[in-house]
Every structure is written in C-alpha cells, then in structure tokens.
Design a protein around this motif. Sequence first.
Motif, PDB file in Angstrom:
ATOM      1  N   PRO A  15      31.284  58.322 -32.978  1.00 26.06           N
ATOM      2  CA  PRO A  15      31.682  57.414 -34.059  1.00 26.06           C
ATOM      3  C   PRO A  15      31.620  58.073 -35.438  1.00 26.06           C
ATOM      4  CG  PRO A  15      30.211  56.301 -32.541  1.00 26.06           C
ATOM      5  CD  PRO A  15      30.215  57.740 -32.142  1.00 26.06           C
ATOM      6  N   GLN A  16      32.526  57.664 -36.297  1.00 22.94           N
ATOM      7  CA  GLN A  16      32.560  58.221 -37.643  1.00 22.94           C
ATOM      8  C   GLN A  16      31.251  57.966 -38.392  1.00 22.94           C
ATOM      9  OE1 GLN A  16      36.301  57.983 -39.995  1.00 22.94           O
ATOM     10  NE2 GLN A  16      37.031  56.655 -38.351  1.00 22.94           N
ATOM     11  N   ALA A  17      30.684  56.770 -38.231  1.00 20.60           N
ATOM     12  CA  ALA A  17      29.440  56.455 -38.930  1.00 20.60           C
ATOM     13  C   ALA A  17      28.323  57.409 -38.529  1.00 20.60           C
ATOM     14  CB  ALA A  17      29.034  55.012 -38.646  1.00 20.60           C
ATOM     15  N   HIS A  18      28.323  57.837 -37.272  1.00 17.40           N
ATOM     16  CA  HIS A  18      27.313  58.785 -36.785  1.00 17.40           C
ATOM     17  C   HIS A  18      27.588  60.174 -37.368  1.00 17.40           C
ATOM     18  CE1 HIS A  18      24.580  59.745 -33.101  1.00 17.40           C
ATOM     19  NE2 HIS A  18      24.239  60.445 -34.149  1.00 17.40           N
ATOM     20  N   LEU A  19      28.840  60.584 -37.358  1.00 12.65           N
ATOM     21  CA  LEU A  19      29.203  61.896 -37.892  1.00 12.65           C
ATOM     22  C   LEU A  19      28.885  62.019 -39.373  1.00 12.65           C
ATOM     23  CD1 LEU A  19      32.668  62.360 -36.146  1.00 12.65           C
ATOM     24  CD2 LEU A  19      30.612  63.705 -35.696  1.00 12.65           C
ATOM     25  N   LYS A  20      29.021  60.918 -40.111  1.00 15.20           N
ATOM     26  CA  LYS A  20      28.817  60.969 -41.562  1.00 15.20           C
ATOM     27  C   LYS A  20      27.394  61.352 -41.941  1.00 15.20           C
ATOM     28  CE  LYS A  20      32.544  57.817 -42.839  1.00 15.20           C
ATOM     29  NZ  LYS A  20      32.910  56.460 -43.342  1.00 15.20           N
ATOM     30  N   GLU A  21      26.451  61.219 -41.019  1.00 14.49           N
ATOM     31  CA  GLU A  21      25.076  61.638 -41.295  1.00 14.49           C
ATOM     32  C   GLU A  21      25.001  63.145 -41.551  1.00 14.49           C
ATOM     33  OE1 GLU A  21      22.473  59.755 -41.636  1.00 14.49           O
ATOM     34  OE2 GLU A  21      22.993  57.843 -40.708  1.00 14.49           O
ATOM     35  N   TRP A  22      25.990  63.900 -41.049  1.00 17.83           N
ATOM     36  CA  TRP A  22      26.005  65.362 -41.193  1.00 17.83           C
ATOM     37  C   TRP A  22      26.970  65.837 -42.277  1.00 17.83           C
ATOM     38  CZ3 TRP A  22      24.103  63.163 -36.919  1.00 17.83           C
ATOM     39  CH2 TRP A  22      23.020  63.777 -36.271  1.00 17.83           C
ATOM     40  N   LEU A  23      27.455  64.948 -43.126  1.00 22.83           N
ATOM     41  CA  LEU A  23      28.402  65.337 -44.162  1.00 22.83           C
ATOM     42  C   LEU A  23      27.771  66.278 -45.177  1.00 22.83           C
ATOM     43  CD1 LEU A  23      30.379  62.097 -45.087  1.00 22.83           C
ATOM     44  CD2 LEU A  23      31.253  64.142 -43.957  1.00 22.83           C
ATOM     45  N   LYS A  24      28.583  67.219 -45.644  1.00 25.34           N
ATOM     46  CA  LYS A  24      28.169  68.073 -46.751  1.00 25.34           C
ATOM     47  C   LYS A  24      28.555  67.395 -48.066  1.00 25.34           C
ATOM     48  CE  LYS A  24      30.785  71.352 -45.438  1.00 25.34           C
ATOM     49  NZ  LYS A  24      31.500  72.632 -45.554  1.00 25.34           N
ATOM     50  N   ASP A  25      28.265  68.056 -49.165  1.00 24.06           N
ATOM     51  CA  ASP A  25      28.568  67.484 -50.474  1.00 24.06           C
ATOM     52  C   ASP A  25      30.062  67.302 -50.702  1.00 24.06           C
ATOM     53  OD1 ASP A  25      25.879  67.416 -51.029  1.00 24.06           O
ATOM     54  OD2 ASP A  25      25.870  69.363 -52.061  1.00 24.06           O
ATOM     55  N   ASP A  26      30.881  68.066 -49.974  1.00 22.30           N
ATOM     56  CA  ASP A  26      32.335  67.930 -50.123  1.00 22.30           C
ATOM     57  C   ASP A  26      32.913  66.917 -49.138  1.00 22.30           C
ATOM     58  OD1 ASP A  26      32.012  69.295 -47.766  1.00 22.30           O
ATOM     59  OD2 ASP A  26      33.169  71.057 -48.349  1.00 22.30           O
ATOM     60  N   GLY A  59      31.039  80.788 -30.418  1.00 22.35           N
ATOM     61  CA  GLY A  59      31.020  81.630 -31.605  1.00 22.35           C
ATOM     62  C   GLY A  59      32.337  81.587 -32.367  1.00 22.35           C
ATOM     63  N   GLY A  60      32.393  82.334 -33.435  1.00 18.13           N
ATOM     64  CA  GLY A  60      33.585  82.345 -34.276  1.00 18.13           C
ATOM     65  C   GLY A  60      33.347  81.606 -35.578  1.00 18.13           C
ATOM     66  N   ALA A  61      34.362  81.613 -36.432  1.00 17.17           N
ATOM     67  CA  ALA A  61      34.249  80.976 -37.738  1.00 17.17           C
ATOM     68  C   ALA A  61      34.098  79.465 -37.583  1.00 17.17           C
ATOM     69  CB  ALA A  61      35.485  81.290 -38.578  1.00 17.17           C
ATOM     70  N   PRO A  62      33.275  78.849 -38.417  1.00 14.60           N
ATOM     71  CA  PRO A  62      33.126  77.391 -38.337  1.00 14.60           C
ATOM     72  C   PRO A  62      34.395  76.667 -38.755  1.00 14.60           C
ATOM     73  CG  PRO A  62      31.943  78.271 -40.235  1.00 14.60           C
ATOM     74  CD  PRO A  62      32.414  79.443 -39.441  1.00 14.60           C
ATOM     75  N   ILE A  63      34.497  75.421 -38.335  1.00 14.70           N
ATOM     76  CA  ILE A  63      35.640  74.575 -38.636  1.00 14.70           C
ATOM     77  C   ILE A  63      35.164  73.472 -39.573  1.00 14.70           C
ATOM     78  CG2 ILE A  63      37.441  73.105 -37.637  1.00 14.70           C
ATOM     79  CD1 ILE A  63      36.684  74.443 -34.904  1.00 14.70           C
ATOM     80  N   GLU A  64      35.962  73.140 -40.553  1.00 18.49           N
ATOM     81  CA  GLU A  64      35.618  72.038 -41.448  1.00 18.49           C
ATOM     82  C   GLU A  64      36.563  70.874 -41.191  1.00 18.49           C
ATOM     83  OE1 GLU A  64      35.355  73.306 -45.518  1.00 18.49           O
ATOM     84  OE2 GLU A  64      33.272  73.881 -45.190  1.00 18.49           O
ATOM     85  N   ARG A  65      35.999  69.702 -40.967  1.00 18.06           N
ATOM     86  CA  ARG A  65      36.779  68.507 -40.678  1.00 18.06           C
ATOM     87  C   ARG A  65      36.144  67.309 -41.370  1.00 18.06           C
ATOM     88  NH1 ARG A  65      39.834  71.604 -38.751  1.00 18.06           N
ATOM     89  NH2 ARG A  65      40.873  71.630 -36.717  1.00 18.06           N
ATOM     90  N   SER A  66      36.955  66.323 -41.663  1.00 17.58           N
ATOM     91  CA  SER A  66      36.428  65.038 -42.095  1.00 17.58           C
ATOM     92  C   SER A  66      36.028  64.253 -40.847  1.00 17.58           C
ATOM     93  CB  SER A  66      37.491  64.260 -42.873  1.00 17.58           C
ATOM     94  OG  SER A  66      38.538  63.859 -42.003  1.00 17.58           O
ATOM     95  N   PRO A  67      35.115  63.301 -40.960  1.00  9.17           N
ATOM     96  CA  PRO A  67      34.749  62.493 -39.787  1.00  9.17           C
ATOM     97  C   PRO A  67      35.957  61.802 -39.158  1.00  9.17           C
ATOM     98  CG  PRO A  67      33.143  62.173 -41.528  1.00  9.17           C
ATOM     99  CD  PRO A  67      34.258  62.984 -42.127  1.00  9.17           C
ATOM    100  N   LYS A  68      36.929  61.447 -39.971  1.00 11.37           N
ATOM    101  CA  LYS A  68      38.102  60.745 -39.465  1.00 11.37           C
ATOM    102  C   LYS A  68      38.903  61.595 -38.492  1.00 11.37           C
ATOM    103  CE  LYS A  68      42.189  58.200 -41.056  1.00 11.37           C
ATOM    104  NZ  LYS A  68      42.975  57.766 -42.244  1.00 11.37           N
ATOM    105  N   SER A  69      38.898  62.913 -38.704  1.00 12.04           N
ATOM    106  CA  SER A  69      39.728  63.793 -37.877  1.00 12.04           C
ATOM    107  C   SER A  69      38.913  64.669 -36.931  1.00 12.04           C
ATOM    108  CB  SER A  69      40.604  64.679 -38.773  1.00 12.04           C
ATOM    109  OG  SER A  69      39.799  65.491 -39.612  1.00 12.04           O
ATOM    110  N   ALA A  70      37.635  64.347 -36.741  1.00 10.17           N
ATOM    111  CA  ALA A  70      36.774  65.158 -35.870  1.00 10.17           C
ATOM    112  C   ALA A  70      36.478  64.424 -34.571  1.00 10.17           C
ATOM    113  CB  ALA A  70      35.466  65.493 -36.590  1.00 10.17           C
ATOM    114  N   PHE A  71      36.535  65.151 -33.470  1.00  8.80           N
ATOM    115  CA  PHE A  71      36.190  64.615 -32.145  1.00  8.80           C
ATOM    116  C   PHE A  71      37.011  63.354 -31.831  1.00  8.80           C
ATOM    117  CE2 PHE A  71      32.391  66.709 -33.931  1.00  8.80           C
ATOM    118  CZ  PHE A  71      32.343  67.782 -33.069  1.00  8.80           C
ATOM    119  N   VAL A  72      38.317  63.530 -31.915  1.00  3.30           N
ATOM    120  CA  VAL A  72      39.252  62.415 -31.760  1.00  3.30           C
ATOM    121  C   VAL A  72      40.137  62.628 -30.547  1.00  3.30           C
ATOM    122  CG1 VAL A  72      41.224  61.252 -32.837  1.00  3.30           C
ATOM    123  CG2 VAL A  72      39.267  61.895 -34.218  1.00  3.30           C
ATOM    124  N   VAL A  73      40.409  61.555 -29.834  1.00  2.00           N
ATOM    125  CA  VAL A  73      41.431  61.545 -28.787  1.00  2.00           C
ATOM    126  C   VAL A  73      42.488  60.520 -29.160  1.00  2.00           C
ATOM    127  CG1 VAL A  73      39.968  62.339 -26.898  1.00  2.00           C
ATOM    128  CG2 VAL A  73      40.044  59.915 -27.441  1.00  2.00           C
TER     129      VAL A  73
END
Length: 268
Positions: free
Chosen positions: A37-48, A58-72
Amino acid sequence: MYQKDHSPHEAPSETLDENGNRVKNPNRITVNQHVIPQAHLKEWLKDDNLLTIHRKQGGAPIERSPKSAFVVARLWDQQAEQGMIKSTEDNYLKQIDGFRKNGSIERSPIVTEYFVMLAARAYCVAKERPLYDSIMEPPPCIPSQAQLEKDEVEQVNDTVRIFNGTGDPHATARMIVGMALTQFFIRGRELLKDTAWVPFTTMGEKFILPDSNVALYEQGFPALPVSPELVILDEKLLAKLQKAGRLTPEYLNKRFLESSVRYYVSPK
C-alpha cells in the motif's frame, strides 16, 4: 515494477455521455493495484518525496514515488481491490495510528490480517496472469465488458458473488486471482490467529522494507517493518530472538532481505 511481468490487462470500458463525448473508465475501475500500500511505502519517503529502491542482486538504486512503486495492472478484480483489500489496509492503519498515540497494539488480529494480506498479494504477483481461453463450450450469450464491469462494481461488498463472465478470459482471470487472494487470506488468518503483535524500535540502524513477506509468512517469522524505526512482531518470536541474542536491527534486516524476491526499500 511488476507491470511488465504479466500479460497485458484489459483496459476499462469507455462510453459516450449525453453530449457524445467519450468517457473513459465510467465505472471508476482501479487499474493500478499496489502490492504494498502507498500509505505503508510513504513511511520510507525521502525529503524529495521519492523512495530509494534497491535490486536485491545489486546495481544502481531506483527512485520511485509510492504511486508508481510495486504496482500491477488490474491483476485481481474490483471486489478484492475495493472490498477485502481496502478494508484490511484501513483497519491496519487505524491500529498503527492507535499505537503511536497509546503505545500498544489494541487488536492484534487486525495486524495479522494485514500481514497475511501482504503475503497473499506478493504470492499472487509472483504468478503469471491466468489468462487462458476456456476449453468449455461458450455460453449462448456473453455479457459485454460494460455489463461485466457494472456487475463487478455492484458486488464489491457482497459476501456471495454471482459471476457472469464465462467466456471472457480477462474477467475470469481477475476472478481467479481474487479467489486465490481470498483463499490465502482465510487460511493465513486462521494459521496465525494466536499472534500477539508487540513493537521493537531502534534509534540506530534503520529497517528496510522487502518487496515480499511470503518467506517470513511461510517460515513462521511474523515480523513486519512498519517504518524505518519500527518493527512489530509476534511476542513469542520477540522472546525467542531475545533469548538467542538476535533481537537486533541487523538480524531483522537480514531476515527481511532474505524474504525479498527482487527489491527492497531502504530508509533515507
């Protein structure tokens, strides 16, 4: 993330209004469904207001908004999305809000339901979309997509559902996934019915959030990262870890990382 793992979904229906203008998705069907859920993901938000997501391999990290992360995209039906899933999320958030005000979990079974629901969603997402043509004789009359959507929305809160989608592989696939979610949920809720959730907080190393808690569920390790500073876990598990000298953020993160399938969210 996850959307490309499944065969294409059926886009919601369209219609025309009284002025002849095209109206997309008149039944307001939820297309993007969140595994976490987005509300759960938002607990890990950065300042941006973005999440930092790491690939387990491994590899470079990915930056996503909660709205577009872990979505089907429309993997399960609206009844599961708007009924069972939404109520489970809402009830869990009330328990966490209560904990932050009062310092204790008031109703553990509600947290158990949320923990199991996360596992059920992650379990279903790991499977292919069951989009197969039926081998049965097609019915003489197949309802239109608009009618099937109308039925789906109207039955969101019904305990017993009437399914008219025989002959439509997309509608059938969504129903099958919804039934799988329900079956997993009912079984898991019963298996973990005696779980009593207690908090474990840290002021030092922060907790990660795995993309799947299925392994934790299957291994009898009921622990849930609520935020980078807070994990809730079964009181018996807490006592066991404490006795073994493993009640540490490092050990819990190790288990969370092992449970993740492809990704995990790191704290800011």
